[in-house]
Scaffold this motif. Structure first.
Motif, PDB file in Angstrom:
ATOM      1  N   ASP A   1      30.309  51.122  59.216  1.00 44.69           N
ATOM      2  CA  ASP A   1      29.583  51.257  60.481  1.00 44.69           C
ATOM      3  C   ASP A   1      29.684  49.971  61.282  1.00 44.69           C
ATOM      4  O   ASP A   1      29.910  48.896  60.736  1.00 44.69           O
TER       5      ASP A   1
ATOM      6  N   SER B   1      27.746  47.577  67.485  1.00 46.83           N
ATOM      7  CA  SER B   1      27.750  48.000  68.884  1.00 46.83           C
ATOM      8  C   SER B   1      29.165  48.340  69.318  1.00 46.83           C
ATOM      9  O   SER B   1      30.138  47.983  68.662  1.00 46.83           O
TER      10      SER B   1
ATOM     11  N   GLU C   1      32.020  51.304  70.976  1.00 42.73           N
ATOM     12  CA  GLU C   1      32.410  52.707  70.850  1.00 42.73           C
ATOM     13  C   GLU C   1      33.780  52.810  70.191  1.00 42.73           C
ATOM     14  O   GLU C   1      34.667  52.003  70.460  1.00 42.73           O
TER      15      GLU C   1
ATOM     16  N   GLN D   1      30.345  56.907  66.898  1.00 43.31           N
ATOM     17  CA  GLN D   1      28.948  56.482  66.874  1.00 43.31           C
ATOM     18  C   GLN D   1      27.986  57.672  66.852  1.00 43.31           C
ATOM     19  O   GLN D   1      26.818  57.525  66.517  1.00 43.31           O
TER      20      GLN D   1
END
Length: 82
Positions: free
Chosen positions: A53, A56, A58, A67
């Motif tokens: 993950d 911030s 995309e 996301q």
């Protein structure tokens, strides 16, 4: 399928590995990612494949926005397209 990342950032603890990276790769393109050991190449590939993950930014692969996907959805996309 086009791959695009916008303002992608990833840190481990206080160490910033990837900071606001942008990239667009068109379908059928050949791209080489190079750099020194520890530069973040493996981290980038983990992010682009949905294995890790990010804080911030995309990641979009075709119609899929990473996301907005859970781990199972990312696994299905990885199996089908990556």
């Amino acid at each position: 399928m086009e791959l695009s990342i916008q303002k992608l950032s990833k840190s481990y603890d206080s160490l910033k590995i990837i900071q606001e990276a942008d990239l667009v790769v068109s379908s059928g393109s050949l791209v080489a990612i190079t750099g020194e050991s520890g530069a973040g190449k493996s981290t980038l590939f983990h992010l682009l494949s949905g294995l890790d993950d990010f804080e911030s930014g995309e990641i979009q692969l075709g119609e899929y926005q990473f996301q907005k996907l859970n781990h199972l959805q990312k696994a299905k996309i990885r199996g089908a397209h990556i």
